[in-house]
Design a protein around this motif. Structure first.
Motif, PDB file in Angstrom:
ATOM      1  N   PRO A  38       0.926  -1.340   0.165  1.00 44.35           N
ATOM      2  CA  PRO A  38      -0.021   0.016  -0.024  1.00 44.35           C
ATOM      3  C   PRO A  38       0.843   1.310   0.133  1.00 44.35           C
ATOM      4  N   GLU A  39       0.553   2.305  -0.854  1.00 45.56           N
ATOM      5  CA  GLU A  39       1.468   3.050  -1.106  1.00 45.56           C
ATOM      6  C   GLU A  39       1.398   4.491  -0.218  1.00 45.56           C
ATOM      7  N   ASP A  40       0.206   4.233   0.650  1.00 46.74           N
ATOM      8  CA  ASP A  40      -0.166   5.114   1.678  1.00 46.74           C
ATOM      9  C   ASP A  40       0.343   4.854   3.156  1.00 46.74           C
ATOM     10  N   LEU A  41       1.314   3.662   3.232  1.00 47.23           N
ATOM     11  CA  LEU A  41       1.858   3.373   4.441  1.00 47.23           C
ATOM     12  C   LEU A  41       3.305   3.151   4.264  1.00 47.23           C
ATOM     13  N   GLN A  42       4.014   3.796   5.359  1.00 47.42           N
ATOM     14  CA  GLN A  42       5.578   3.519   5.254  1.00 47.42           C
ATOM     15  C   GLN A  42       5.863   2.117   5.589  1.00 47.42           C
ATOM     16  N   VAL A  43       7.004   1.619   5.334  1.00 46.28           N
ATOM     17  CA  VAL A  43       7.406   0.228   5.692  1.00 46.28           C
ATOM     18  C   VAL A  43       6.823  -0.250   7.019  1.00 46.28           C
ATOM     19  N   HIS A  44       7.289   0.563   7.990  1.00 46.08           N
ATOM     20  CA  HIS A  44       7.069   0.045   9.311  1.00 46.08           C
ATOM     21  C   HIS A  44       5.360   0.056   9.819  1.00 46.08           C
ATOM     22  N   GLU A  45       4.837   0.876   9.313  1.00 43.65           N
ATOM     23  CA  GLU A  45       3.270   1.207   9.363  1.00 43.65           C
ATOM     24  C   GLU A  45       2.747  -0.151   8.760  1.00 43.65           C
ATOM     25  N   TYR A  46       3.123  -0.599   7.760  1.00 43.58           N
ATOM     26  CA  TYR A  46       2.625  -1.612   6.992  1.00 43.58           C
ATOM     27  C   TYR A  46       2.795  -2.981   7.798  1.00 43.58           C
ATOM     28  N   LEU A  47       4.080  -3.112   8.297  1.00 40.75           N
ATOM     29  CA  LEU A  47       4.339  -4.427   8.844  1.00 40.75           C
ATOM     30  C   LEU A  47       3.647  -4.508  10.228  1.00 40.75           C
ATOM     31  N   ARG A  48       3.461  -3.285  10.775  1.00 38.98           N
ATOM     32  CA  ARG A  48       2.609  -3.184  12.147  1.00 38.98           C
ATOM     33  C   ARG A  48       1.288  -3.633  11.906  1.00 38.98           C
ATOM     34  N   PHE A  49       0.779  -2.881  10.524  1.00 36.98           N
ATOM     35  CA  PHE A  49      -0.722  -3.537  10.171  1.00 36.98           C
ATOM     36  C   PHE A  49      -0.813  -4.815   9.994  1.00 36.98           C
ATOM     37  N   MET A  50       0.254  -5.508   9.294  1.00 35.67           N
ATOM     38  CA  MET A  50       0.012  -6.980   9.068  1.00 35.67           C
ATOM     39  C   MET A  50       0.235  -7.808  10.466  1.00 35.67           C
ATOM     40  N   ALA A  51       0.816  -7.517  11.346  1.00 34.44           N
ATOM     41  CA  ALA A  51       0.902  -7.790  12.608  1.00 34.44           C
ATOM     42  C   ALA A  51      -0.432  -7.896  13.410  1.00 34.44           C
ATOM     43  N   ALA A  52      -1.004  -6.523  13.318  1.00 33.54           N
ATOM     44  CA  ALA A  52      -2.344  -6.307  13.807  1.00 33.54           C
ATOM     45  C   ALA A  52      -3.312  -7.237  12.941  1.00 33.54           C
ATOM     46  N   ALA A  53      -3.326  -7.486  11.941  1.00 30.83           N
ATOM     47  CA  ALA A  53      -4.245  -8.233  11.352  1.00 30.83           C
ATOM     48  C   ALA A  53      -4.084  -9.920  11.752  1.00 30.83           C
ATOM     49  N   TRP A  54      -2.996 -10.227  11.905  1.00 33.13           N
ATOM     50  CA  TRP A  54      -2.788 -11.715  12.592  1.00 33.13           C
ATOM     51  C   TRP A  54      -2.868 -11.867  13.866  1.00 33.13           C
ATOM     52  N   HIS A  55      -3.622 -10.501  14.658  1.00 38.58           N
ATOM     53  CA  HIS A  55      -3.606 -10.559  16.243  1.00 38.58           C
ATOM     54  C   HIS A  55      -2.297 -10.934  17.059  1.00 38.58           C
ATOM     55  N   MET A  56      -1.036 -10.406  16.347  1.00 42.71           N
ATOM     56  CA  MET A  56       0.254 -10.821  16.907  1.00 42.71           C
ATOM     57  C   MET A  56       0.936  -9.413  17.217  1.00 42.71           C
ATOM     58  N   PRO A  57       1.772  -9.579  18.189  1.00 38.82           N
ATOM     59  CA  PRO A  57       2.573  -8.400  18.543  1.00 38.82           C
ATOM     60  C   PRO A  57       3.510  -7.912  17.280  1.00 38.82           C
ATOM     61  N   ALA A  58       3.960  -6.719  17.035  1.00 43.69           N
ATOM     62  CA  ALA A  58       4.531  -6.270  15.978  1.00 43.69           C
ATOM     63  C   ALA A  58       6.015  -6.613  16.056  1.00 43.69           C
ATOM     64  N   GLU A  59       6.686  -6.538  17.291  1.00 46.38           N
ATOM     65  CA  GLU A  59       8.171  -6.523  17.508  1.00 46.38           C
ATOM     66  C   GLU A  59       8.914  -7.835  16.957  1.00 46.38           C
ATOM     67  N   PRO A  60       8.382  -9.025  16.915  1.00 46.31           N
ATOM     68  CA  PRO A  60       8.779 -10.077  16.100  1.00 46.31           C
ATOM     69  C   PRO A  60       9.129  -9.827  14.788  1.00 46.31           C
ATOM     70  N   LEU A  61       7.957  -9.256  14.277  1.00 49.19           N
ATOM     71  CA  LEU A  61       8.114  -9.073  12.506  1.00 49.19           C
ATOM     72  C   LEU A  61       9.182  -7.955  12.266  1.00 49.19           C
ATOM     73  N   LEU A  62       9.144  -6.621  13.315  1.00 47.64           N
ATOM     74  CA  LEU A  62      10.312  -5.852  13.153  1.00 47.64           C
ATOM     75  C   LEU A  62      11.627  -6.286  13.219  1.00 47.64           C
ATOM     76  N   GLU A  63      11.801  -7.326  14.260  1.00 48.19           N
ATOM     77  CA  GLU A  63      13.119  -7.887  14.100  1.00 48.19           C
ATOM     78  C   GLU A  63      13.480  -8.910  13.166  1.00 48.19           C
ATOM     79  N   LEU A  64      12.563  -9.409  12.411  1.00 47.50           N
ATOM     80  CA  LEU A  64      12.555 -10.178  11.187  1.00 47.50           C
ATOM     81  C   LEU A  64      13.053  -9.201   9.910  1.00 47.50           C
ATOM     82  N   ALA A  65      12.189  -8.077   9.973  1.00 50.82           N
ATOM     83  CA  ALA A  65      12.628  -6.754   9.180  1.00 50.82           C
ATOM     84  C   ALA A  65      13.997  -6.606   9.346  1.00 50.82           C
TER      85      ALA A  65
END
Length: 147
Positions: free
Chosen positions: A80-107
């Protein structure tokens, strides 16, 4: 799956699909351009309708079980062009009902830290694919952990 077909807008794209895999097998699809490899993978993850009996990871294509059982990342990753990368990753984590930190660590492991506050429009194709890898392999059940 047994005798499945993929039909889009009344056009039969693939038919007579029969495949049974068990366990953690890796499959290599090979064929000429236009043979149906990508079409098959898109149906497997629920992006295209499929007729017949198909289960993936114990669920129907597109279900949470199916998405956790397989990874599909297209060549061109659409972000999505209206979200920065960190916002998109946080959105994906929220969609999976998961904390964002592990996804940001993977990033960070994928070398995306310098790009977390970038807009997708400035990312190279390779960097967009790294973001796609992150969202594709995470979250995984414990026996499919990334890394």
């Amino acid at each position: 799956m047994s005798d499945c077909a993929i039909v889009v807008q009344q056009i039969q794209l693939l038919r007579g699909l029969n495949l049974k895999l068990s366990g953690s097998q890796i499959v290599h699809l090979q064929g000429a351009n236009g043979a149906g490899k990508t079409t098959f993978l898109r149906a497997l993850v629920g992006e295209l309708p499929i007729s017949g009996a198909m289960t993936v990871g114990g669920g129907v294509p597109g279900s949470v079980q199916a998405r956790q059982a397989c990874i599909y990342m297209p060549t061109d990753v659409h972000l999505p062009e209206d979200l920065q990368v960190h916002e998109y990753l946080r959105f994906m984590a929220a969609a999976w009902h998961m904390p964002a930190e592990p996804l940001l660590e993977l990033a960070a492991q994928l070398g995306l830290t310098p790009w977390l506050h970038a807009w997708p429009s400035v990312l190279s194709r390779g960097t967009r694919q790294k973001v796609g890898v992150g969202r594709s392999v995470w979250p995984r059940p414990p026996n499919h952990a990334a890394g």
